[in-house]
Design an enzyme around this catalytic site. Structure first.
Site, PDB file in Angstrom:
ATOM      1  N   ASP A  75    -133.316  11.535 -61.461  1.00 19.73           N
ATOM      2  CA  ASP A  75    -134.492  11.222 -62.274  1.00 19.73           C
ATOM      3  C   ASP A  75    -135.568  12.280 -62.092  1.00 19.73           C
ATOM      4  O   ASP A  75    -135.647  12.949 -61.062  1.00 19.73           O
ATOM      5  CB  ASP A  75    -135.041   9.827 -61.963  1.00 19.73           C
ATOM      6  N   GLU A 141    -135.947   7.845 -57.516  1.00 24.32           N
ATOM      7  CA  GLU A 141    -136.714   8.451 -56.425  1.00 24.32           C
ATOM      8  C   GLU A 141    -138.148   8.702 -56.853  1.00 24.32           C
ATOM      9  O   GLU A 141    -139.082   8.524 -56.078  1.00 24.32           O
ATOM     10  CB  GLU A 141    -136.071   9.767 -55.985  1.00 24.32           C
TER      11      GLU A 141
END
Length: 383
Positions: A75, A141
């Site tokens: 991400d 994250e």
């Protein structure tokens, strides 16, 4: 712009990943691309979809012997105003200066590509290597980080998986590739403090209790407090107030309540319980009517010089010719969750000068060097 045919395998994969708009917690099939490549060279693959988050765990090798895990995230943060970018954020091009441009180039799709290509090469060169090569990859994250690495680690613990060493691909370098590796991180402890007074008219202060006035000396004492001395690896613990809120918006009303948000970034010289107790003592000393909600984001961790740090430093020296500097500065990373397994953790990745910024970019040639550093580390530890 460099033509695709001229790109190394690492850069081809990095560009493929960058072109997938995986704004947290969306993965946009980045992990599928990684798993396809790892599966093709014999990795056992275990996708782990947890709530709205994609994760995967992959291993190659024998249960006997040490385990070296590569960890990272697919991400990325939002792009910000697209019109401010020189190039489309997800175009993934190499400009005339040799810079790979795009959201995630540094943080951290470049590292992911280097990990995969290095591991492909290693298991082909050393099919009977000792121990295991592993991957722990998440799409959570940059966001809340509840259903990503933290959740996967809990599953691994429950089935007694062992991780001896872990390299997190966070962009650790500051000026030149490999000039800094992170061998630890401070802990992060946040709090929301509520101080209650009594609302009233500003012209009749004797009928009110102003929580701003009451809390100010206590907040000043907290801000001035010396929490610890730090140590050879960590600076002293820091305390920062990030938000103060009180009042109705009217100028003639004494507010009835104040809220303050603050955060500790703390070293291994302090404990959560110790910091909480000292805060409580200061608030009680000032005779406040208070309550507090604590939120622990992560405990401090430290990897002291040893097998992993030595192997990484030697590989950086061998590939780049430069000596690396271990550091514990900066914010938190998913390494804090992995360290709870008793794992030696270091963070090694590209230069971090443009992470989370408009026009995120890194020197494209650094990714081939990073691939070689990862490969040499694998050889030193598992060949």
């Amino acid at each position: 712009m460099t033509a695709p045919a001229e790109l190394s395998p690492t850069l081809q994969l990095a560009c493929d990943l960058i072109r997938r708009p995986s704004v947290t917690p969306v993965d946009a099939d980045c992990q599928a691309q990684m798993m396809n490549r790892l599966g093709a060279v014999g990795f056992e693959l275990e996708p782990m979809r947890i709530e709205d988050v994609d994760n995967f765990w992959a291993t190659h090798g024998s249960q006997d012997g040490p385990v070296l895990c590569f960890a990272g995230h697919t991400d990325v943060v939002p792009t910000g105003p697209v019109q401010q970018w020189q190039h489309e954020p997800f175009e993934a091009l190499i400009d005339a200066d040799g810079m790979l441009c795009g959201r995630g180039a540094a943080d951290m799709k470049g590292s992911l590509a280097s990990m995969v290509i290095a591991s492909e090469r290693f298991v082909q060169d050393y099919p009977n290597h000792r121990g295991k090569v592993a991957f722990l990859i998440t799409s959570d994250e940059e966001g809340p980080a509840h259903h990503g690495t933290k959740a996967v680690v809990e599953r691994l613990k429950a089935r007694n998986e062992r991780l001896d060493w872990c390299i997190v691909g966070e962009p650790s370098s500051t000026t030149l590739l490999g000039d800094v590796v992170k061998n630890g991180r401070r802990g992060s402890l946040g709090a929301k403090l509520t101080v209650r007074g009594k609302q009233g008219h500003v012209a009749y202060p004797h009928l009110a209790r102003n929580p701003i006035h009451l809390a100010a000396p206590a907040l000043a004492e907290l801000a001035a407090e010396h929490w610890d001395e730090g140590n050879a690896f960590f600076p002293p613990t820091s305390f920062q107030i990030s938000n103060l809120n009180s009042g109705t918006g009217a100028t003639n009303v004494v507010p009835g309540e104040l809220t303050a948000l603050f955060n500790f970034r703390f070293s291994t010289e302090s404990t959560v319980e110790g910091l909480q107790a000292r805060v409580s003592a200061i608030l009680d000393k000032h005779e406040l009517d208070w309550s507090i909600d604590w939120a622990l984001s992560g405990l401090p961790f430290l990897t002291e010089p040893g097998e992993l740090l030595d192997a990484v430093a030697s590989s950086i020296k061998g590939v780049t010719g430069r000596d690396t500097q271990p550091s514990t500065s900066g914010g938190t990373s998913d390494g804090r969750f992995i360290a709870t397994m008793g794992t030696q953790v270091v963070e090694l990745g590209p230069v971090n000068a443009t992470i989370h910024q408009v026009d995120e970019r890194i020197l494209a040639s650094d990714l081939d060097l990073l691939t070689e550093i990862y490969y040499q580390t694998l050889v030193r530890l598992l060949a």
